[in-house]
Motif scaffolding. Structure first.
Motif, PDB file in Angstrom:
ATOM      1  N   ARG A 116       0.689  -1.208  -0.291  1.00 54.74           N
ATOM      2  CA  ARG A 116       0.193   0.104  -0.180  1.00 54.74           C
ATOM      3  C   ARG A 116       0.998   1.338   0.124  1.00 54.74           C
ATOM      4  NH1 ARG A 116      -3.837  -0.548   4.050  1.00 54.74           N
ATOM      5  NH2 ARG A 116      -5.303  -1.293   2.534  1.00 54.74           N
ATOM      6  N   GLN A 175       1.217   4.257  -2.619  1.00 52.92           N
ATOM      7  CA  GLN A 175       0.773   5.613  -2.101  1.00 52.92           C
ATOM      8  C   GLN A 175       1.891   6.542  -2.586  1.00 52.92           C
ATOM      9  OE1 GLN A 175      -0.354   5.291   1.876  1.00 52.92           O
ATOM     10  NE2 GLN A 175      -2.339   4.588   1.183  1.00 52.92           N
ATOM     11  N   ILE A 222      -6.491  -3.695  -1.933  1.00 49.62           N
ATOM     12  CA  ILE A 222      -5.488  -2.959  -2.043  1.00 49.62           C
ATOM     13  C   ILE A 222      -5.007  -2.284  -3.527  1.00 49.62           C
ATOM     14  CG2 ILE A 222      -2.886  -2.302  -1.447  1.00 49.62           C
ATOM     15  CD1 ILE A 222      -3.271  -4.207   1.080  1.00 49.62           C
ATOM     16  N   GLU A 242      -5.784   1.441  -4.579  1.00 46.33           N
ATOM     17  CA  GLU A 242      -4.441   2.202  -4.751  1.00 46.33           C
ATOM     18  C   GLU A 242      -4.005   2.154  -6.333  1.00 46.33           C
ATOM     19  OE1 GLU A 242      -3.339   3.973  -2.528  1.00 46.33           O
ATOM     20  OE2 GLU A 242      -4.483   2.854  -1.007  1.00 46.33           O
TER      21      GLU A 242
END
Length: 126
Positions: free
Chosen positions: A37, A41, A78, A82
């Motif tokens: 993650r 990000q 995720i 994301e």
């Protein structure tokens, strides 16, 4: 039930929630998910170079077969959130439209089957 201590958080964790690298280091699967993650990000891709599935202690690659089906289900979620943020500019964390999220998950299911990622495809079937 077998338990081991995680080398990252030092907590005793059930074996079903751990992953073990080829050199014998144990780590909670949740730490790998958190790392993936964070990589997304930061605007990077988690697989390929800078693989999200390497040991935190020795940086040895950890094969897919070392992770549980639950790991791949969580990984898919995720990636849906994301990757959509990274690639499409959509912030799915604030979208309450379950139909749209389910559509993205279905896309990932098709992508996993088409790309031959048998572990992820198997996790999506259940």
């Amino acid at each position: 039930m077998t338990t081991h201590s995680c080398h990252v958080c030092m907590e005793v964790v059930d074996e079903s929630k751990l992953v073990c690298c080829p050199n014998g280091h144990h780590c909670c699967q949740k730490h790998h998910l958190e790392r993936i993650r964070a990589i997304y990000q930061e605007g990077r891709v988690a697989f390929g170079s800078g693989n999200g599935q390497t040991c935190f202690m020795c940086r040895q690659d950890i094969p897919d077969t070392s992770f549980s089906p639950a790991y791949f289900k969580n990984l898919l979620f995720i990636q849906a959130v994301e990757c959509s943020t990274l690639m499409l500019g959509k912030d799915m964390k604030h979208v309450n439209n379950r139909k749209e999220l389910n559509g993205l998950l279905e896309d990932f299911k098709v992508m996993a089957v088409a790309s031959g990622c048998e572990h992820m495809a198997k996790a999506l079937q259940s």
